[in-house]
Write a protein that holds these residues in place. Structure first.
Motif, short mmCIF file in Angstrom:
data_model
loop_
_atom_site.label_atom_id
_atom_site.label_comp_id
_atom_site.label_asym_id
_atom_site.label_seq_id
_atom_site.Cartn_x
_atom_site.Cartn_y
_atom_site.Cartn_z
N CYS A 145 39.45 28.54 32.99
CA CYS A 145 40.20 27.87 31.57
C CYS A 145 41.63 28.95 32.08
CB CYS A 145 39.41 28.59 31.07
SG CYS A 145 38.70 30.54 31.21
N GLY A 146 41.80 30.20 32.92
CA GLY A 146 43.40 29.91 33.07
C GLY A 146 44.12 29.24 33.86
N HIS A 147 45.36 29.27 33.52
CA HIS A 147 46.66 28.41 34.19
C HIS A 147 47.87 29.40 34.08
CE1 HIS A 147 45.30 24.13 32.33
NE2 HIS A 147 45.00 24.82 31.90
N VAL A 148 48.14 29.36 35.74
CA VAL A 148 49.47 30.40 35.60
C VAL A 148 50.41 29.38 35.18
CG1 VAL A 148 51.12 30.68 37.75
CG2 VAL A 148 48.89 30.69 37.81
N ALA A 149 51.61 30.19 34.66
CA ALA A 149 52.75 29.64 34.14
C ALA A 149 52.54 28.53 33.08
CB ALA A 149 53.97 29.83 34.75
N PRO A 150 51.84 27.93 32.03
CA PRO A 150 52.50 26.68 31.88
C PRO A 150 53.01 26.58 30.64
CG PRO A 150 50.60 28.45 30.54
CD PRO A 150 51.33 28.83 31.81
N GLN A 151 53.79 27.57 30.75
CA GLN A 151 55.51 27.03 29.68
C GLN A 151 56.39 26.34 31.34
OE1 GLN A 151 53.50 30.06 30.63
NE2 GLN A 151 55.34 31.38 32.09
N ALA A 152 55.64 26.46 31.86
CA ALA A 152 56.90 26.36 32.94
C ALA A 152 56.63 24.46 33.15
CB ALA A 152 56.62 27.01 34.18
N ARG A 153 55.33 23.66 32.82
CA ARG A 153 55.56 22.52 33.17
C ARG A 153 54.65 21.39 31.82
NH1 ARG A 153 51.06 22.98 37.50
NH2 ARG A 153 50.57 25.01 36.47
N PRO A 154 54.95 20.93 31.25
CA PRO A 154 54.82 19.82 29.70
C PRO A 154 53.19 18.80 30.24
CG PRO A 154 56.62 18.57 30.58
CD PRO A 154 56.63 19.58 31.15
N THR A 155 52.51 19.23 31.42
CA THR A 155 51.50 18.83 31.65
C THR A 155 50.50 19.67 32.20
OG1 THR A 155 52.13 18.08 33.83
CG2 THR A 155 52.62 16.41 31.88
N ALA A 156 49.29 19.61 31.66
CA ALA A 156 48.23 20.26 32.29
C ALA A 156 47.45 19.83 32.68
CB ALA A 156 48.48 21.50 31.58
N PHE A 157 46.24 20.13 33.58
CA PHE A 157 44.95 19.64 34.08
C PHE A 157 44.09 20.23 32.78
CE2 PHE A 157 46.19 18.25 38.20
CZ PHE A 157 46.24 16.63 38.19
N VAL A 158 42.95 19.87 32.45
CA VAL A 158 41.96 20.60 31.39
C VAL A 158 40.48 20.97 31.81
CG1 VAL A 158 40.86 21.74 29.19
CG2 VAL A 158 43.09 20.78 29.06
N SER A 159 39.91 21.31 32.60
CA SER A 159 38.40 21.08 33.26
C SER A 159 37.77 21.16 31.74
CB SER A 159 38.15 21.69 34.26
OG SER A 159 36.56 21.91 34.90
N ILE A 160 36.74 20.40 31.72
CA ILE A 160 35.96 19.85 30.60
C ILE A 160 35.01 19.96 31.19
CG2 ILE A 160 37.58 18.78 29.81
CD1 ILE A 160 35.51 16.48 30.23
N MET A 161 33.95 19.71 32.38
CA MET A 161 32.66 20.24 33.40
C MET A 161 33.49 20.11 34.67
SD MET A 161 32.06 16.29 32.73
CE MET A 161 30.33 16.02 33.09
N GLN A 162 31.74 20.34 35.22
CA GLN A 162 31.69 20.35 36.44
C GLN A 162 30.45 19.99 36.63
OE1 GLN A 162 33.57 22.59 39.26
NE2 GLN A 162 34.88 22.63 37.39
N GLY A 163 30.17 19.52 38.07
CA GLY A 163 29.01 18.79 38.70
C GLY A 163 28.76 17.57 38.17
N CYS A 164 27.83 16.64 38.82
CA CYS A 164 27.95 15.25 38.62
C CYS A 164 26.25 14.74 38.91
CB CYS A 164 28.41 14.21 39.70
SG CYS A 164 28.60 13.69 39.37
N ASP A 165 25.29 14.55 38.36
CA ASP A 165 24.31 13.76 37.93
C ASP A 165 23.80 12.75 38.77
OD1 ASP A 165 23.55 16.95 37.16
OD2 ASP A 165 22.81 15.79 35.14
#
Ligand code: SAH
Ligand code: F3S
Length: 457
Positions: A145-165
């Motif tokens: 959930c943490g991000h390095v320097a989000p202010q450096a970029r106007p786009t971001a990835f957000v992980s909403i889930m892990q794994g696959c059944d």
């Protein structure tokens, strides 16, 4: 070297593979910064080098192993250097990796990434006691959930889930990423709001199979799946401009999700929906749990709702038992769909997957031939879809100056349909959405000029 007693230790992370890995690397880097580490600009001046690995195809594993071979040679000259594997290959091979690469210090699996700061503290304090940490851990999906320097970029990835059944017969991901575990909508919203407060305008919601988000954990509300509820919640975050997601699975792409397009204003007009093959027979052997008819209906309904929607997909060529007729069916599907972009993969045999033992494994040369033939076709489609945008004025979110092919006064950004655009501008415009008139197109890249309100003509 003279800076041996430098107190702040520096870390360099090299990432292989998909967007989830990019996201994981960024989250690990953020955890390390919080712990007092600094990020190195290159591996040359790092105290710690971590390879975030991919196992989806054999080539990705070979690349990381080759790289680690070079790094262990570097370690002869820099004995204090700490070397580690993290991610999918670390998970898949575990302690075997340390046997293969005895000079490595650390092997951390996909559910233990948040333990990396502790492991590095200990390794740097006590010297060589190689560590393998690849167990499952409940709740680990919440650690990304943490991000390095989000202010450096106007786009971001957000992980909403892990794994696959799912158990697609070719795929190593269920083995490396574990079972499906979703973060709560509240946690994801808090992360998105924090990113927006730092200037982020566009988020891409990431998961191996986002259409299964929250399945079995959260209720269906008014016919809306948990994923659709999440999209609605994220769409309501003030200041956010764009939402993307990947990857979806045709099985979970129901009408409630289709109806989000055109209804949720921030949801971009692009969908990445992996189909894998144009042959029902091969889809069955792949255990993909759908046939082509319902897949076609999803794309038809999306195109009916949003005529300009960009559609991309993943296709594997050379799955075991793929006949000329099966391959021809994939070619036919591509002609019919005219995709904006196809990520085309040569089948790679992954030991431990059900497809690994199937009869009819194809010779490498035939797989290469099919790959090349289909690639040429899908490139002409990409070129056609791109050139249809020439002359249009499109909103482009300026992301920054291109790192490679840097040209003075040139910015890059993306259209809502996910095409990369280069245009004249300066760094102060980063994060702004600009109207760009498209003047020239390549298959995957557009060029344009700011569309200034003209003086009467
Ligand atoms: N659901 C995930 C899939 C991860 S793998 C996602 O789309 O994010 C990404 C793609 O790699 C798959 O869609 C598939 O097309 C390809 N792939 C997976 N295993 C493969 C294999 N053994 N050989 C070739 N390509 C593969
Ligand atoms: Fe792999 Fe199929 Fe899941 S491709 S990630 S098992 S949906």
């Amino acid at each position: 070297m003279s800076h041996a007693s430098r107190s702040v230790k520096t870390v360099f992370i090299k990432t292989y593979g998909c967007q989830m890995n990019e996201r994981d690397s960024d989250a690990v880097a953020a955890m390390l910064c919080n712990r007092g580490y600094a990020l190195a600009d290159s591996e040359r001046d790092a105290d710690v080098i971590l390879l975030n690995t991919c196992s989806v195809r054999d080539l990705a594993e070979q690349k990381a192993l080759g790289k680690m071979g070079l790094l262990t040679r570097m370690k002869r000259r820099r004995p204090g250097l700490v070397l580690g594997f993290m991610g999918c290959m670390a998970q898949r091979l575990g302690p075997q990796l340390l046997e293969r690469v005895p000079k490595a210090d650390l092997v951390v699996g996909t559910q233990k990434l948040h333990r990396i700061p502790d492991h590095l503290d200990r390794l740097l304090a006590n010297g060589r006691h190689p560590v393998t940490d690849v167990a499952d851990e409940a709740g680990s999906e919440n650690a990304i959930c943490g991000h390095v320097a989000p202010q450096a970029r106007p786009t971001a990835f957000v992980s909403i889930m892990q794994g696959c059944d799912m158990q697609c017969s070719f795929c190593i991901v269920p083995a490396t990423r574990g079972t499906e575990r979703s973060r709560s909508i509240d946690d994801i919203l808090a992360e998105v709001r924090a990113l927006v407060a730092c200037g982020v305008k566009e988020v891409t919601l990431l998961g191996q199979i986002v259409t299964s988000y929250g399945r079995g954990q959260m209720p269906i509300v008014h016919g809306n799946s948990p994923f659709v509820q999440l999209l609605e919640a994220v769409n309501s975050v003030p200041g956010l401009e764009r939402i993307r997601f990947m990857s979806a699975h045709p099985q979970g792409f129901r009408d409630d999700l289709i109806h989000c397009y055109g209804r949720l204003d921030k949801l971009c007009e692009h969908v990445h929906l992996p189909v894998q093959s144009g042959s029902d027979r091969i889809l069955r052997a792949m255990r993909r749990t759908y046939t082509l008819d319902p897949y076609r209906r999803i794309v038809e309904k999306l195109r009916a709702r949003v005529p300009d929607i960009a559609v991309s997909t993943d296709i594997i060529v050379g799955f075991p038992g793929e006949t000329d007729a099966d391959f021809a069916a994939s070619v036919k599907l591509c002609k019919e769909m005219e995709y904006d972009n196809v990520f085309l993969f040569k089948y790679s045999n992954r030991s431990g997957t059900p497809a690994a033992a199937l009869p009819g494994q194809l010779p490498a040369e035939e797989i290469v031939r099919r790959h090349h033939q289909l690639w040429k076709l899908t490139e002409t489609h990409a070129a056609h879809r791109s050139s249809a945008l020439v002359g249009r004025v499109l909103p482009v979110l300026a992301e920054g100056e291109p790192e490679t092919k840097k040209v003075e006064g040139r910015l890059f950004g993306r259209t809502r349909c996910n095409r990369l655009v280069y245009f004249p501008g300066d760094a102060s415009q980063r994060g702004q959405t600009l109207d760009i008139r498209i003047t020239r197109a390549k298959p995957h890249t557009l060029y344009g000029e700011p569309d200034l309100p003209s003086a009467g003509h």
